[in-house]
Each structure stands twice: as structure tokens, then as C-alpha cells.
Design an enzyme around this catalytic site. Structure first.
Site, PDB file in Angstrom:
ATOM      1  N   HIS A  68       0.704  -0.972  -0.080  1.00 55.97           N
ATOM      2  CA  HIS A  68      -0.002  -0.062   0.142  1.00 55.97           C
ATOM      3  C   HIS A  68       0.842   1.085   0.252  1.00 55.97           C
ATOM      4  O   HIS A  68       0.507   2.248  -0.828  1.00 55.97           O
ATOM      5  CB  HIS A  68      -0.838   0.125   1.192  1.00 55.97           C
ATOM      6  CG  HIS A  68      -1.854   1.269   1.405  1.00 55.97           C
ATOM      7  ND1 HIS A  68      -1.632   2.140   2.422  1.00 55.97           N
ATOM      8  CD2 HIS A  68      -2.634   1.710   0.548  1.00 55.97           C
ATOM      9  CE1 HIS A  68      -2.242   3.056   2.270  1.00 55.97           C
ATOM     10  NE2 HIS A  68      -2.983   2.806   1.144  1.00 55.97           N
ATOM     11  N   GLU A  71       2.224   1.772  -3.378  1.00 54.49           N
ATOM     12  CA  GLU A  71       1.042   2.328  -4.413  1.00 54.49           C
ATOM     13  C   GLU A  71       1.161   3.859  -4.157  1.00 54.49           C
ATOM     14  O   GLU A  71       1.122   4.608  -4.950  1.00 54.49           O
ATOM     15  CB  GLU A  71      -0.314   1.626  -3.880  1.00 54.49           C
ATOM     16  CG  GLU A  71      -1.528   2.526  -4.333  1.00 54.49           C
ATOM     17  CD  GLU A  71      -2.588   2.485  -3.705  1.00 54.49           C
ATOM     18  OE1 GLU A  71      -3.253   3.667  -3.507  1.00 54.49           O
ATOM     19  OE2 GLU A  71      -3.013   1.642  -2.794  1.00 54.49           O
ATOM     20  N   HIS A  72       1.126   4.385  -2.882  1.00 54.83           N
ATOM     21  CA  HIS A  72       1.364   5.912  -2.879  1.00 54.83           C
ATOM     22  C   HIS A  72       2.579   6.249  -3.537  1.00 54.83           C
ATOM     23  O   HIS A  72       2.339   7.726  -4.076  1.00 54.83           O
ATOM     24  CB  HIS A  72       1.304   6.097  -1.322  1.00 54.83           C
ATOM     25  CG  HIS A  72       0.082   6.401  -0.758  1.00 54.83           C
ATOM     26  ND1 HIS A  72      -0.719   7.521  -0.196  1.00 54.83           N
ATOM     27  CD2 HIS A  72      -0.719   5.293  -0.480  1.00 54.83           C
ATOM     28  CE1 HIS A  72      -1.639   7.141   0.492  1.00 54.83           C
ATOM     29  NE2 HIS A  72      -2.163   5.913   0.207  1.00 54.83           N
ATOM     30  N   GLU A 148      -4.088   8.289   7.283  1.00 57.26           N
ATOM     31  CA  GLU A 148      -5.225   7.179   6.817  1.00 57.26           C
ATOM     32  C   GLU A 148      -5.675   6.152   7.811  1.00 57.26           C
ATOM     33  O   GLU A 148      -6.685   5.777   7.890  1.00 57.26           O
ATOM     34  CB  GLU A 148      -4.723   6.736   5.383  1.00 57.26           C
ATOM     35  CG  GLU A 148      -5.562   6.073   4.489  1.00 57.26           C
ATOM     36  CD  GLU A 148      -4.881   5.628   3.223  1.00 57.26           C
ATOM     37  OE1 GLU A 148      -5.554   4.799   2.535  1.00 57.26           O
ATOM     38  OE2 GLU A 148      -3.965   6.309   2.969  1.00 57.26           O
TER      39      GLU A 148
END
Length: 460
Positions: A68, A71-72, A148
């Protein structure tokens, strides 16, 4: 109500020749990249997605959530682009882009007019092999991901309870840890960790490109060869099995956290399409989920929420397209004036009923009609069509399974539903989680939302 469902299904079936049965064209480049193209000429637009076979279930302790995080970072610059320039270019061409990470995949997408496909391909090919990772940009994105996690999990007591429940349900399976990762791991990544992960998994022979829209398949293939064809493949080793150990008794966890309402989670290990030795059982579980939680006329809504009003909400979560063995989960919150024990007793009453009484043909027909109509209307979205193809391929299934879904559901019998209820929904195989509310501090903001994350997808 029954007549309207039949009419809905009838009109939905009329769309089959245009959408559901549209031919999918499959190509494979010399470097191993797979390309799937599906024509949908209703509007001069297209959806382009690229799926990588890597997600949180590929990770190990100490680097959870790194898929994840990467991905950023994929938006933070390449040898040819500055940080965030990727998104700026897509926007300048009138398009939209984003990405999402799940347990079994990481995917990126662009939605644009059909004459802008080359822009999508050029940018995705560039960052597949030319990503530049810098500590400065990582530190910025680390703060974004930490916030997040705080918003979606730590300040959401239901999500926090689910995360702990899931970690107890899976001991040796890589589904044990959350997609976003544990906070301690998020704080500890450095650039070398991300570089190694990127180099290992971001390669053409570990990717599937899916294009759905007003396009010509051969022209798409030509563009794919132009932009992706020169990229070098990697040597990618098969994953170790990491199978979940046999559950030998009931497991239970209690989570105490500031919350307004209690929350109950009941889960059982069940097969999925990828792991099932008897495939009808998977589709019987899918229909069983619909019987309990398939809209306002399903049993949970009709009898637990509107009927005896023991539940404020109650959901069923089951992902038949997971990569490895998963859970069948029932989660809910009791109505004010009722307790968790009341809700749990009511849920078990519905389970016992399924185990003891075959579902009537009338109820089964209604659920099947709903499933068929829902599945067909989902095809009205180009994005969903692309996602279905990408997901199936990435978890190691044949994308053509999407075309057989309706037939498999239609073939399920009352006896099969009763059989899977008896085989899998057992007290001795239960993992039970409970959120016990603690007082909320003055000024503390909490978002207590129901569990609706089928498939472990984490969109960002």
C-alpha cells in the site's frame, strides 16, 4: 415485489448480448505482460487498468502494508516525471486516475476518452520500471498513510475490532495482517525496503493490463507493444503456500475501545473458488449469503432488523474470489434496548433454521433473480467490467469464470445450501469478536461504520 424482480431480471437479460457476452480479447507480450481488451462501444471513452500480483498477503512481519505504501509512492516521480506530475498529465488530458491495494493485488487505473489510451500506456509503462524513490517523498507519504490508518481504523471502533478479530481468525495465513499495515511497520519503512519490493514485483511478467471501452483490440495490442514491449521481465519465484493451520476449536477476542455502540463479529473458515475441491459449495455459500443479507427482503433485514428489531444492522461478507482460503463473516450491531447476546442468539437462530429447513423454491428463486439482475447491471460499468477481469486473472483464476457466474448460481439447490450451512457454520469452528464500548472522551471524534470491505480491498 416478486413480479418487479422478474421484470427487472427480464430487462437485464436483454442487455446480455451488448455487455456481458461481449468478447474479451487476450494477448501476451514477449516479456510476459498479459493484455485483456473488452469492447464496449456505448460511449467514446475507455478504462485502462494495470494489475500487479502483489498485495498485503505477499508481505511478511516487519513490512506489513508496504504494498500500500508503494502504491502511494508510485505517484511521486520517475526518471522522466516529477512528483505528482503523473496525475497532472492525466488531468490535463481530461482524465481521472487513482489506485487501490488489496490483500492479493495492487492496481492502478485511468478513465479517459478513447483517443487518450496512449497517454495512459506511456505513463504506466514509465513508472513500471523507472520509479524514483526518495526519502523526502517517502517521509511525506508516510504521514499521509499514518493519518489514513488513524482515520479508517484507529478512530473507527468497528474497523479496529475487525482488524483484531481478523488477526485472531488467521494465525498462519498471510490474511492475518491488515492491508494498510500495522502502525509500527508503517513508521519503519525506508527507501531500500520500497526499492526491493518494487524491483521484485513491478515487472511486465507480473502484470495484467485491462482495457474496456470504445476501442479496437488490435490497435490496443499495437499500443501495448509500443509502450510496454521493451520493458525487461524479472525472475519471480512462486509464493510459499502459507496455509492457515486447522482450527481445532472456538476462538474469541474482546476489543475494548471508545465507541457509541457494541459490535459483533462471527466468522468461519470456508473455501473460495481458488481453493475449493467441490466447486458447487462456493456458489452455495454465495447464495446462502444472499438469503441472509440480499437486500430488504432477505432474512436478516426482514426478520432481525424490521421484524423483531433486535439488530440495528447486520451484514454478511464473503469473497468467493479470494486467492486463498477466507472467512464467511456475519457482523452486526444490536438495536437500542437489545444486547449483543440478543443479537447473537437471533443470528444463530437464522443459522439453525438454514441447517434444519431447506430453503423454499420461492425464496431461492427470488434470491437467484436478485443475484442475476445485480450481476448483469454491474456490467453497465466499464470500470467494473475491467475490474472483474483484472481481479480474476491476478488471483490466479481464469477470467472466463465471470461468464459462468450466473449459471453456477442458478444451479444451486436448497439441499446444497443446507449442506454448506451444516458443514461450515459450526460453533466449534467459530471465531467470535466483540467490541465493548468504552466512554468517549469530550471532543473525541469517532466514525463507527459497519463492515463492508468485501475482498479486503483498500482504496486510496
Amino acid at each position: 415485489m416478486k413480479l418487479s424482480i422478474r421484470l427487472l431480471t427480464f430487462f437485464a437479460v436483454l442487455t446480455l448480448p451488448l455487455i456481458t457476452l461481449a468478447k474479451v480479447h487476450e494477448f501476451t507480450l514477449a516479456n510476459g505482460l498479459k493484455l485483456l481488451v473488452k469492447e464496449d462501444h456505448r460511449a467514446p471513452v475507455m478504462v485502462s487498468q494495470i494489475w500487479y500480483k502483489v498485495g498485503s498477503s505477499y508481505e511478511h512481519d516487519g513490512i506489513t502494508g508496504i504494498s500500500h505504501m508503494l502504491e502511494h509512492m508510485m505517484f511521486q516521480g520517475t526518471k522522466n516525471l516529477k512528483p505528482n506530475e503523473f496525475s497532472q498529465i492525466i488531468s490535463a488530458h481530461g482524465g481521472e486516475e487513482n489506485a487501490f491495494t488489496g490483500r492479493d493485488y495492487t492496481a492502478y487505473f485511468e478513465q479517459m476518452t478513447n483517443d487518450q489510451l496512449k497517454v495512459s500506456f506511456q505513463l504506466e509503462a514509465d513508472r513500471m520500471r523507472n520509479l524514483v524513490l526518495k526519502t523526502k517523498e517517502l517521509d511525506k507519504e508516510r504521514q499521509v498513510v499514518m493519518e489514513e490508518r488513524r482515520m479508517r481504523t484507529e478512530d473507527n471502533p468497528n474497523a479496529l475490532a475487525y482488524e483484531h478479530f481478523n488477526a485472531v481468525a488467521f494465525l498462519s495465513s498471510p490474511y492475518h495482517h491488515p492491508t494498510i499495515g500495522w502502525m509500527s511497520d508503517i513508521k519503519a519503512y525506508d527507501v531500500t525496503d520500497l526499492e526491493a519490493w518494487y524491483q521484485k514485483w513491478y515487472a511486465p511478467n507480473n502484470a495484467t493490463v485491462v482495457v474496456v471501452g470504445d476501442v479496437n483490440p488490435e490497435e490496443v495490442y499495437t499500443l501495448a507493444k509500443e509502450y510496454f514491449g521493451s520493458l525487461k521481465p524479472e525472475t519471480i519465484k512462486s509464493l510459499k503456500p502459507q496455509e492457515e493451520i486447522l482450527q481445532t476449536g472456538r476462538r474469541e477476542i474482546t476489543v475494548q475501545a471508545p465507541a457509541k455502540l457494541p459490535y459483533l463479529l462471527l466468522g468461519w473458515k470456508v473455501p473460495v473458488v481458488k481453493t475449493a475441491t467441490t466447486d458447487w459449495k462456493v456458489y452455495a455459500l454465495e447464495v446462502l449469503a444472499g438469503i441472509l443479507d440480499g437486500g430488504s427482503s432477505a432474512r436478516f433485514s426482514k426478520e432481525l432488523i424490521r421484524g423483531n428489531q433486535v439488530a440495528a444492522h447486520v451484514d454478511v461478507n464473503y469473497d468467493l474470489y479470494a486467492r486463498i482460503k477466507d472467512q464467511f463473516i456475519i457482523a452486526g450491531t444490536p438495536m437500542q434496548g437489545h444486547t449483543i447476546a440478543d443479537l447473537e442468539q437471533a443470528i444463530w437462530g437464522q443459522i439453525k433454521r438454514l441447517q434444519q429447513e431447506p430453503v423454499s423454491q420461492e425464496e431461492l428463486e427470488r434470491i437467484k433473480n436478485q443475484v442475476v439482475a445485480s450481476k448483469i447491471f454491474e456490467q453497465d460499468s466499464m470500470f467494473f467490467q475491467a475490474m472483474q477481469l483484472g481481479l480474476l486473472t491476478t488471483v490466479g483464476l481464469d477470467w472466463q469464470l465471470a461468464d459462468s457466474y450466473v449459471d453456477r448460481v442458478q444451479a444451486v439447490t436448497p439441499e446444497q445450501i443446507q449442506a454448506v450451512a451444516k458443514e461450515f457454520l459450526l460453533e466449534s469452528q467459530l471465531t467470535r469478536g466483540e467490541l465493548v464500548p468504552l466512554p468517549i472522551k469530550p471532543g473525541e471524534e469517532l466514525h463507527q461504520t459497519p463492515l463492508r470491505n468485501k475482498g479486503g480491498r483498500h482504496v486510496s
